[in-house]
Design an enzyme around this catalytic site. Sequence first.
Site, mmCIF file in Angstrom:
data_model
loop_
_atom_site.group_PDB
_atom_site.id
_atom_site.type_symbol
_atom_site.label_atom_id
_atom_site.label_comp_id
_atom_site.label_asym_id
_atom_site.label_seq_id
_atom_site.Cartn_x
_atom_site.Cartn_y
_atom_site.Cartn_z
ATOM 1 N N TYR A 70 0.848 -1.193 0.000
ATOM 2 C CA TYR A 70 0.000 0.000 0.000
ATOM 3 C C TYR A 70 0.883 1.242 0.000
ATOM 4 O O TYR A 70 1.705 1.433 0.901
ATOM 5 C CB TYR A 70 -0.908 -0.001 1.227
ATOM 6 C CG TYR A 70 -1.771 1.232 1.353
ATOM 7 C CD1 TYR A 70 -2.597 1.630 0.303
ATOM 8 C CD2 TYR A 70 -1.764 2.005 2.509
ATOM 9 C CE1 TYR A 70 -3.391 2.769 0.413
ATOM 10 C CE2 TYR A 70 -2.556 3.137 2.631
ATOM 11 C CZ TYR A 70 -3.364 3.517 1.575
ATOM 12 O OH TYR A 70 -4.141 4.641 1.678
ATOM 13 N N HIS A 89 -4.602 5.224 -2.755
ATOM 14 C CA HIS A 89 -5.797 6.063 -2.861
ATOM 15 C C HIS A 89 -5.394 7.431 -3.393
ATOM 16 O O HIS A 89 -4.306 7.922 -3.104
ATOM 17 C CB HIS A 89 -6.479 6.210 -1.493
ATOM 18 C CG HIS A 89 -6.976 4.922 -0.941
ATOM 19 N ND1 HIS A 89 -6.584 4.426 0.277
ATOM 20 C CD2 HIS A 89 -7.832 4.005 -1.458
ATOM 21 C CE1 HIS A 89 -7.188 3.267 0.498
ATOM 22 N NE2 HIS A 89 -7.951 2.993 -0.548
#
Length: 242
Positions: A97, A138
């Site tokens: 991530y 994101h």
Amino acid sequence: MTEAVPSSALSEVSLRLLCHDDIDTVKHLCGDWFPIEYPDSWYRDITSNKKFFSLAATYRGDIVGMIVAEIKNRTKIHKEDGDILASSFSVDTQVAYILSLGVVKEFRKHGIGSLLLESLKDHISTTAQDHCKAIYLHVLTTNNTAISFYENRDFKQHHYLPYYYSIRGVLKDGFTYVLYINGGHPPWTILDYIQHLGSALANLSPCSIPHRIYRQAQSLLCSFLPWSSISTKGGIEYSRTM
């Protein structure tokens, strides 16, 4: 940094891990790059906690870019991204991530962002090897520069996340972007199953099925009627070139 950045700047860029002494600099850079305010504990973690891969790109001693990522088991993916990987992957499968990736404005379009991203991939191949199946992140739906950067490097939009960010008290929408590596893939959709079935059928000869049925019927009939002589010359013939 006000001096003009030479086109050869990338050749003078060095990479090193972030450390505790970088906190003030990283705070200043993140304040310039991102609209989100991070708590002090976040800066302490990314500069000291070994669970984070925190890499700085430096130019003549100054930090001009950085990437922060965490490699973790798929079971630790947040609920909104829980379907990044197909359920067929084991629980110890890993994902990476990206928490942050930024470059000083004057040094953008010099390949530093790409260098940092490739360094993360190299780190994954060294530490997680082929157990890591996806890299994801994101991004604000309005951050077209970042979206173009990732899409140009084969990241795909996976989810639209309404009201994902809270920026100065205002809710903003986000996207999840994913790059699949080492054979990783999302859950199959109905369309994927249809395409797979179509591909399998396309590999079959259109005349091989009736030809096989005829041969099997002929063999079965001969087993019941051994006195019968069935000649293929007088029977049905199928072209092998159809």
